[in-house]
Motif scaffolding. Sequence first.
Motif, short mmCIF file in Angstrom:
data_model
loop_
_atom_site.label_atom_id
_atom_site.label_comp_id
_atom_site.label_asym_id
_atom_site.label_seq_id
_atom_site.Cartn_x
_atom_site.Cartn_y
_atom_site.Cartn_z
N PRO A 114 0.83 -1.21 0.00
CA PRO A 114 0.00 0.00 0.00
C PRO A 114 0.87 1.26 0.00
O PRO A 114 1.86 1.36 0.73
N MET A 115 0.46 2.22 -0.84
CA MET A 115 1.17 3.50 -0.92
C MET A 115 0.16 4.64 -0.94
O MET A 115 -0.91 4.52 -1.55
N TYR A 116 0.53 5.72 -0.30
CA TYR A 116 -0.35 6.89 -0.18
C TYR A 116 0.45 8.11 -0.63
O TYR A 116 1.59 8.30 -0.21
N GLN A 117 -0.14 8.92 -1.50
CA GLN A 117 0.59 10.07 -2.04
C GLN A 117 -0.22 11.35 -1.90
O GLN A 117 -1.39 11.40 -2.29
N ASN A 118 0.40 12.36 -1.32
CA ASN A 118 -0.19 13.69 -1.22
C ASN A 118 0.56 14.59 -2.19
O ASN A 118 1.69 15.02 -1.92
N LEU A 119 -0.05 14.84 -3.34
CA LEU A 119 0.62 15.61 -4.39
C LEU A 119 0.83 17.06 -3.99
O LEU A 119 1.81 17.68 -4.39
N LYS A 120 -0.09 17.59 -3.19
CA LYS A 120 0.02 18.99 -2.78
C LYS A 120 1.24 19.19 -1.89
O LYS A 120 1.97 20.18 -2.03
N GLU A 121 1.47 18.24 -0.98
CA GLU A 121 2.60 18.34 -0.06
C GLU A 121 3.85 17.65 -0.59
O GLU A 121 4.90 17.67 0.06
N GLU A 122 3.74 16.99 -1.75
CA GLU A 122 4.85 16.27 -2.38
C GLU A 122 5.42 15.21 -1.43
O GLU A 122 6.63 15.06 -1.28
N LYS A 123 4.50 14.47 -0.81
CA LYS A 123 4.90 13.41 0.12
C LYS A 123 4.31 12.07 -0.34
O LYS A 123 3.17 12.01 -0.81
N MET A 124 5.10 11.01 -0.17
CA MET A 124 4.61 9.66 -0.42
C MET A 124 4.86 8.82 0.82
O MET A 124 5.90 8.96 1.48
N TYR A 125 3.90 7.94 1.14
CA TYR A 125 4.02 7.09 2.31
C TYR A 125 3.84 5.63 1.88
O TYR A 125 2.91 5.30 1.14
N ILE A 126 4.72 4.75 2.34
CA ILE A 126 4.70 3.34 1.96
C ILE A 126 4.62 2.50 3.23
O ILE A 126 5.42 2.66 4.15
N GLN A 127 3.65 1.60 3.29
CA GLN A 127 3.53 0.72 4.46
C GLN A 127 4.68 -0.28 4.48
O GLN A 127 5.06 -0.83 3.45
N THR A 128 5.21 -0.53 5.67
CA THR A 128 6.42 -1.35 5.79
C THR A 128 6.16 -2.85 5.87
O THR A 128 7.06 -3.64 5.59
N ASP A 129 4.96 -3.27 6.24
CA ASP A 129 4.71 -4.68 6.56
C ASP A 129 5.17 -5.63 5.45
O ASP A 129 5.93 -6.57 5.70
N SER A 130 4.69 -5.40 4.25
CA SER A 130 5.02 -6.31 3.15
C SER A 130 6.49 -6.24 2.78
O SER A 130 7.10 -7.24 2.37
N LEU A 131 7.10 -5.07 2.93
CA LEU A 131 8.53 -4.92 2.64
C LEU A 131 9.35 -5.76 3.61
O LEU A 131 10.29 -6.46 3.20
N VAL A 132 9.00 -5.69 4.88
CA VAL A 132 9.73 -6.46 5.89
C VAL A 132 9.58 -7.95 5.64
O VAL A 132 10.55 -8.72 5.72
N GLU A 133 8.37 -8.38 5.31
CA GLU A 133 8.12 -9.80 5.09
C GLU A 133 8.84 -10.35 3.86
O GLU A 133 9.32 -11.47 3.86
N ASN A 134 8.92 -9.54 2.79
CA ASN A 134 9.47 -10.04 1.53
C ASN A 134 10.94 -9.73 1.34
O ASN A 134 11.64 -10.47 0.65
N LEU A 135 11.43 -8.63 1.93
CA LEU A 135 12.85 -8.31 1.79
C LEU A 135 13.68 -8.95 2.88
O LEU A 135 14.91 -8.92 2.83
N GLY A 136 13.01 -9.54 3.87
CA GLY A 136 13.71 -10.15 4.98
C GLY A 136 14.67 -11.25 4.55
O GLY A 136 15.69 -11.47 5.19
N MET A 137 14.35 -11.93 3.43
CA MET A 137 15.22 -13.02 2.97
C MET A 137 16.53 -12.48 2.39
O MET A 137 17.51 -13.20 2.29
N PHE A 138 16.53 -11.20 1.97
CA PHE A 138 17.74 -10.62 1.39
C PHE A 138 18.52 -9.80 2.42
O PHE A 138 19.74 -9.85 2.47
N MET A 139 17.80 -9.03 3.20
CA MET A 139 18.44 -8.14 4.16
C MET A 139 17.57 -8.11 5.41
O MET A 139 16.60 -7.35 5.48
N PRO A 140 17.85 -8.97 6.37
CA PRO A 140 16.99 -9.11 7.56
C PRO A 140 16.62 -7.77 8.18
O PRO A 140 17.48 -6.99 8.57
N LEU A 141 15.33 -7.52 8.23
CA LEU A 141 14.83 -6.30 8.83
C LEU A 141 14.11 -6.66 10.13
O LEU A 141 13.40 -7.66 10.19
N PRO A 142 14.29 -5.87 11.16
CA PRO A 142 13.67 -6.19 12.45
C PRO A 142 12.15 -6.14 12.39
O PRO A 142 11.58 -5.34 11.64
N GLU A 143 11.51 -7.00 13.17
CA GLU A 143 10.05 -7.05 13.19
C GLU A 143 9.44 -5.73 13.65
O GLU A 143 8.32 -5.40 13.27
#
Length: 311
Positions: free
Chosen positions: A107-136
């Motif tokens: 999931p990603m959320y973008q505020n074009l007016k403020e030029e900010k993007m937000y990305i939820q970490t859950d899926s990144l931690v679960e899927n990138l953990g096999m390459f670069m262990p990220l803390p829970e």
Amino acid sequence: MFKKIIMSVMLLAALLLAACSESQSDKEVVKDGYQSLMEADSFDATFDLDVNVDADVQDPFIEPYIQMINDMELSMDMVADNEKQIQETVVHFEGTLSPMTISMDLPMYQNLKEEKMYIQTDSLVENLGMFMPLPEDAKGKLIEVDMADVEGMEEEEMDIDELTEQVQSIVNDFIDEKSEDDFTEEDGTYIVTFTKDDLANLVGKIASEVDDTITDEELQEGIDEINTALEDIDLNKFEIHMTMDGDQVKSQKFVLDAGFEAEGNAVQLELTADTVYNSINEDVEFTINPEDSEIMPMEEFEQLMMGGMEY
């Protein structure tokens, strides 16, 4: 009696003329549909991408990657409030490169007016953990990306809204300039056919509009280069399909079927990008709320990844 017959014929003719004046050509339906999308205050849509590559390749190193592309599943759920300049996208991806399988909802959320993007970490931690262990404890947060700090954007100082409007206007004008013969209708679906020249000219027009420093000579050189590159491509099909529900766009599909050679190997590429509009100009809801979430700066997430690589 004769007078009544004449009056009836005249009335019938008037009704037929009125009906004809209200009917639209296939081209006008597509133009109006596209324009309604551009002017929409909000929308809720689902996007699906289907790619199939058929290549005469005997390389055991390349074959798994081709299989991965053919088997992958990629879709997006998109919600946008254009008045508030807020967009939310959930990317669904599933792919296998044996023996590894990735199944990700991002999931990603973008505020074009403020030029900010937000990305939820859950899926990144679960899927990138096999390459670069990220803390829970990195889960349950939003990574904040400042779009103004993305490489190149601070130098360009480009207004995203202005750029989007420019491109939309160019595409609209481009469709307007196409021949009526390029527009057909089949069972309520309107099809626009494009050629190699169309592709080269459209890219050239967008480039010249976005960058006003490009000279006419440079523009023509760029178009010529694209045309030269396209000479080696067999463009079997390059179309946009638009399905209407009354005067509202129900779905829009991009279809590409092309053949070319890569390093002496014949490659056939079939691509379909299908967007279904669940609602347009209705109330939309967002699942991400940055004001009620724990924010992690992008720099902190990068440090966590680097720390994982050092393990």
